[in-house]
Design a protein around this motif. Sequence first.
Motif, mmCIF file in Angstrom:
data_model
loop_
_atom_site.group_PDB
_atom_site.id
_atom_site.type_symbol
_atom_site.label_atom_id
_atom_site.label_comp_id
_atom_site.label_asym_id
_atom_site.label_seq_id
_atom_site.Cartn_x
_atom_site.Cartn_y
_atom_site.Cartn_z
ATOM 1 N N ALA A 1 0.819 -1.213 0.000
ATOM 2 C CA ALA A 1 0.000 0.000 0.000
ATOM 3 C C ALA A 1 0.853 1.263 0.000
ATOM 4 O O ALA A 1 0.468 2.281 -0.593
ATOM 5 N N GLU A 2 1.993 1.223 0.672
ATOM 6 C CA GLU A 2 2.855 2.395 0.735
ATOM 7 C C GLU A 2 3.766 2.522 -0.484
ATOM 8 O O GLU A 2 4.475 3.516 -0.625
ATOM 9 N N ALA B 1 -2.783 2.867 -9.110
ATOM 10 C CA ALA B 1 -3.255 1.600 -8.558
ATOM 11 C C ALA B 1 -4.571 1.789 -7.808
ATOM 12 O O ALA B 1 -5.451 0.919 -7.849
ATOM 13 N N TRP B 2 -4.716 2.921 -7.130
ATOM 14 C CA TRP B 2 -5.963 3.200 -6.418
ATOM 15 C C TRP B 2 -7.061 3.604 -7.390
ATOM 16 O O TRP B 2 -8.212 3.190 -7.246
ATOM 17 N N LEU B 3 -6.706 4.409 -8.403
ATOM 18 C CA LEU B 3 -7.709 4.798 -9.394
ATOM 19 C C LEU B 3 -8.192 3.588 -10.183
ATOM 20 O O LEU B 3 -9.358 3.514 -10.574
ATOM 21 N N ALA B 4 -7.299 2.617 -10.401
ATOM 22 C CA ALA B 4 -7.671 1.417 -11.147
ATOM 23 C C ALA B 4 -8.727 0.597 -10.427
ATOM 24 O O ALA B 4 -9.395 -0.238 -11.051
ATOM 25 N N SER C 1 -11.837 5.117 0.535
ATOM 26 C CA SER C 1 -11.552 5.965 1.698
ATOM 27 C C SER C 1 -10.493 5.339 2.605
ATOM 28 O O SER C 1 -10.054 5.964 3.564
ATOM 29 N N GLN C 2 -10.113 4.106 2.309
ATOM 30 C CA GLN C 2 -9.066 3.414 3.056
ATOM 31 C C GLN C 2 -7.894 3.119 2.118
ATOM 32 O O GLN C 2 -8.099 2.593 1.024
ATOM 33 N N PHE C 3 -6.694 3.452 2.560
ATOM 34 C CA PHE C 3 -5.514 3.290 1.719
ATOM 35 C C PHE C 3 -4.414 2.537 2.471
ATOM 36 O O PHE C 3 -3.227 2.772 2.259
ATOM 37 N N ASP C 4 -4.825 1.623 3.349
ATOM 38 C CA ASP C 4 -3.870 0.939 4.215
ATOM 39 C C ASP C 4 -3.392 -0.394 3.670
ATOM 40 O O ASP C 4 -2.358 -0.899 4.112
ATOM 41 N N THR C 5 -4.131 -0.983 2.721
ATOM 42 C CA THR C 5 -3.807 -2.331 2.264
ATOM 43 C C THR C 5 -3.895 -2.408 0.746
ATOM 44 O O THR C 5 -4.866 -1.925 0.148
ATOM 45 N N ALA D 1 0.071 -8.970 -5.305
ATOM 46 C CA ALA D 1 -0.379 -9.653 -6.525
ATOM 47 C C ALA D 1 -1.272 -8.752 -7.364
ATOM 48 O O ALA D 1 -1.212 -8.767 -8.592
ATOM 49 N N GLU D 2 -2.106 -7.957 -6.712
ATOM 50 C CA GLU D 2 -2.969 -7.030 -7.442
ATOM 51 C C GLU D 2 -2.136 -5.946 -8.122
ATOM 52 O O GLU D 2 -2.396 -5.565 -9.275
ATOM 53 N N ALA D 3 -1.131 -5.446 -7.441
ATOM 54 C CA ALA D 3 -0.257 -4.423 -8.018
ATOM 55 C C ALA D 3 0.523 -4.966 -9.197
ATOM 56 O O ALA D 3 0.742 -4.262 -10.193
#
Length: 588
Positions: free
Chosen positions: A129-130, A136-139, A239-243, A247-249
């Motif tokens: 996540a960091e 990656a979040w927009l995807a 709204s959560q960006f902790d995890t 594999a998804e990335a």
Amino acid sequence: MLRRITHRTTYRALWTLLLTLLCVSPTRAVGLYGTVRDTADQPLRGVMVTVTSASAAAPVTKVFSDGSGAFRVPDLGAGVRVNSLYVKASRLGYRQTQPAAAAVTDLRPPVSGDAAKVDFVLEPVSDVAEQVSASAWLARLPDSPQRQQVAVLCTQCHQMPSPRVKRFAATLADQPLTQRVDAWRAIIKMMRTVGIYGALQAEHAAPLSMEELAKPEQSMFSQVDEDLLAPYLAEHFPSQFDTYPVAEAARLQAPLGVTGRTVIREYPWPEGSFVRETAVVDGQVWVCDIARNRIGRLDPTSGAYLWQDVPLLGAPAPHTLVPDGVGNIWMTLLGSAGQMAARFTPANNQWRIYDGFPVGHMAHDLSPGPGYRMAFDPQGYGWATVISHNQVVGFHQDSGQVLGPFDLPLPEGENPIHVSVYGGALSPDGNYWYAQYFGEVGRFNTKTRRVDHRIELPRGSGPHRMVLDEKGLLYVSLIGAGQILVYDTAALGEVERITLPDTASAPYDVMYDPARKALWMGTVNNDSLFRYDLDTRRFSEYPLAIAHLNMRIIAVDANSGDLWIANSPIPYNEPAMRRVFMVHPGDI
């Protein structure tokens, strides 16, 4: 006597060894080398090793480990010593465990010749996540015209989500949907004024009217955008960006293109400046400073800029740089006082300003031909897109005579500012192609002076900047769709769509590299540079790890094969953002 000579010899040898170990030789520069391995003692390829030194011309240098895990940082400069160096190693999906210290002097490294040795150990991690880029979040949002419009509108200035957008979104986690919609509407209203004000407010410019900028019909964020995007973002934006599972990335990545010879060097640009574009002319690197109304030559050996003010009163705001084939730099001027283009000759520091254009009009892109070199139609006219009025305009390279401006088709429900005619290119037949990033790609016939061919695209595709190859194939970055449109300007037919591995990466720019027969894609929502080899039809990826990465035009040095790019996010208030950087791919 023999004993005294022995002692003296031993003393000299020890002193020489000490100087070498401490790396204080007055004449020898310092590099770094070493290995990168995982916790199972296996070599790791493609790990970025970052070296920083306030004493170096390029304060940040990055290299990568090869297939054996070995890396080498080339010479950092004649005045650089070990005691100014800091190092770290990084790769998506891994965390550095050794060494624990970043300062090289604390590591007491062995020194061989002119280089110190540092070895790294990295351990795999499952949560990245960091480490992932904004894309990656927009995807994670549903792929739709609305998501594409988010990319088109927001990533023009900053990554989406940027750290401050993440913080804002996190505050909405427990709010009812109606309140989230209202919150996103408020953000869009703010972007109407703050965004364009930050982009265009050059030094000496007349203050922009906040009241006028806040009007949807005068903004890059229309009322239609607000009505579509606020509910979409309220419902789907995380709204959560902790995890974030590794594999998804990994599914958003292309194979690494870096080798043990790849080098990235970062050069800061000054506080108070806003460097927007780069160009390479006769091996010299030039940048434009839109905020300070000047262009500058960067000396990579010292990191210094030699500035040349645009010789106009007020705020000409130089924007896009295009070299020609005879040693000149052509540029558009976003200032709206009737001067819209200029030519600068580095060999004698001579300027020519082209004026006589309509006051209040703003030129954006010029008319580069194949190889991204300034081109003129058979009558000797260069062309420019007029982003403020949805027009194109011509000017004669010798006489300076102005043609037009000429109106372009306006999609139903659009206004000239919002449709934003952006990229331009002159095909080998002498016609001018344009891209509206809320509209179409089209051909303006420079003989009839009419648009005679149009390529309609779905709303949100975001046709942006374009480049031609020597065969007349046009490559257009579709910033919203995450694709490259390939179009035959002679046959007037689409050849293909090249889809990036990460469609949320927002390809702002595409550059054709004739020596490599490749396309380079500068993204504004991803932390990597993408390459597409036209022969093999394969992508590769070059991680950059630059804060708030927002790449502009990619300038290719035809002699060295190096790439020069400006990082130009808005706002640009953090020192780590203000970068011009060189990528030596390591393949030539």
